[in-house]
Design an enzyme around this catalytic site. Structure first.
Site, PDB file in Angstrom:
ATOM      1  NE  ARG A   1      -4.769  -1.826   9.969  1.00  0.00           N
ATOM      2  CZ  ARG A   1      -3.682  -1.288   9.413  1.00  0.00           C
ATOM      3  NH1 ARG A   1      -3.709  -0.064   8.965  1.00  0.00           N
ATOM      4  NH2 ARG A   1      -2.588  -1.997   9.302  1.00  0.00           N
TER       5      ARG A   1
ATOM      6  NE  ARG B   1       1.969  -5.068  11.605  1.00  0.00           N
ATOM      7  CZ  ARG B   1       3.165  -4.883  11.055  1.00  0.00           C
ATOM      8  NH1 ARG B   1       4.254  -5.298  11.665  1.00  0.00           N
ATOM      9  NH2 ARG B   1       3.272  -4.267   9.902  1.00  0.00           N
TER      10      ARG B   1
ATOM     11  NE  ARG C   1       5.900  -0.130  10.839  1.00  0.00           N
ATOM     12  CZ  ARG C   1       4.806  -0.343  10.116  1.00  0.00           C
ATOM     13  NH1 ARG C   1       4.686   0.214   8.932  1.00  0.00           N
ATOM     14  NH2 ARG C   1       3.856  -1.108  10.577  1.00  0.00           N
TER      15      ARG C   1
ATOM     16  CE  LYS D   1      -2.314  -1.053   3.794  1.00  0.00           C
ATOM     17  NZ  LYS D   1      -1.719  -2.337   4.185  1.00  0.00           N
TER      18      LYS D   1
ATOM     19  NE  ARG E   1       6.999  -2.618   6.214  1.00  0.00           N
ATOM     20  CZ  ARG E   1       5.665  -2.568   6.135  1.00  0.00           C
ATOM     21  NH1 ARG E   1       5.088  -2.153   5.030  1.00  0.00           N
ATOM     22  NH2 ARG E   1       4.911  -2.937   7.139  1.00  0.00           N
TER      23      ARG E   1
END
Ligand code: ADP
Length: 190
Positions: A89, A146, A134, A14, A128
């Site tokens: 969400r 998640r 993060r 995204k 990532r």
């Protein structure tokens, strides 16, 4: 106003694809994940509320996120359109967004859903995590959590918009350029 939702699980692409859409269609980008992280780093009351949830890989409560979107939309009232990334969400978030946008006469034009299988998602997010800084991208258990939050709470949002004839699915696996082309094609017909 060309208001759209870029939809999909964590790691679907995204963020990457948002950048192309923003540039081509002159949209304002509202990523709830980015806003929440900024609030957390700034140590605001909102950031403090969100922190514990984000660190556990679970969704931040709807009322926190919905209030935040309301404020962000007020800031971007002059835009050509908004791309919502990572929001809504949950069904209550989708209903709140629709109510807000419909009251302005600027409803969501379309939802572009990036479809990627779970094995690939986990692999991408962990990759990532090597550079994103993060913490929630670096721990496999958190990433799985998640994805499971997505499956139990978020996936239904696709059906909600499909019932309104607004959901368009895109294969999120393959060359970034090809995915971008598929998204642009949808943008040109919605
Ligand atoms: P990703 O899509 O990779 O999970 P995000 O940056 O969109 O990354 O989200 C990171 C975290 O922020 C989520 O795990 C969740 O805790 C919180 N979050 C972001 N957007 C929302 C939202 N719309 N509702 C509830 N929680 C959210």
């Amino acid at each position: 106003m060309l208001n759209i939702i870029l939809f999909g699980p964590p790691g679907a692409g995204k963020g990457t694809q948002s950048q192309f859409l923003i540039e081509k269609y002159q949209l304002i980008h509202i990523s709830t994940g980015d806003v929440l992280r900024a609030e957390m780093n700034a140590g605001t009351e909102l950031g403090l509320k969100a922190k514990a949830f984000m660190e556990q890989g679970v969704l931040v409560p709807d009322e926190v996120v919905i209030g935040m979107i309301d404020a962000k939309l007020k800031e971007s009232s002059n835009a050509q359109g908004v791309i919502f990334d990572g929001f809504p969400r949950t069904i209550p978030q989708a209903q709140a967004l629709d109510a807000l946008l419909e009251s302005k006469g600027q409803p969501i034009r379309g939802v572009l859903g990036l479809e990627v299988n779970e094995i690939e998602l986990v692999k991408r997010v962990l990759e990532r995590g090597k550079t994103s800084g993060r913490a929630d991208d670096q721990n496999e258990e958190l990433v799985q959590k998640r994805v499971s939050e997505y499956n139990t709470k978020t996936k239904a949002v696709a059906d909600y918009y499909a019932a309104k004839g607004k959901y368009h699915s895109v294969n999120g696996i393959g060359e970034i350029e090809n995915i971008k082309k598929d998204l642009f094609e949808i943008m040109n017909k919605i």
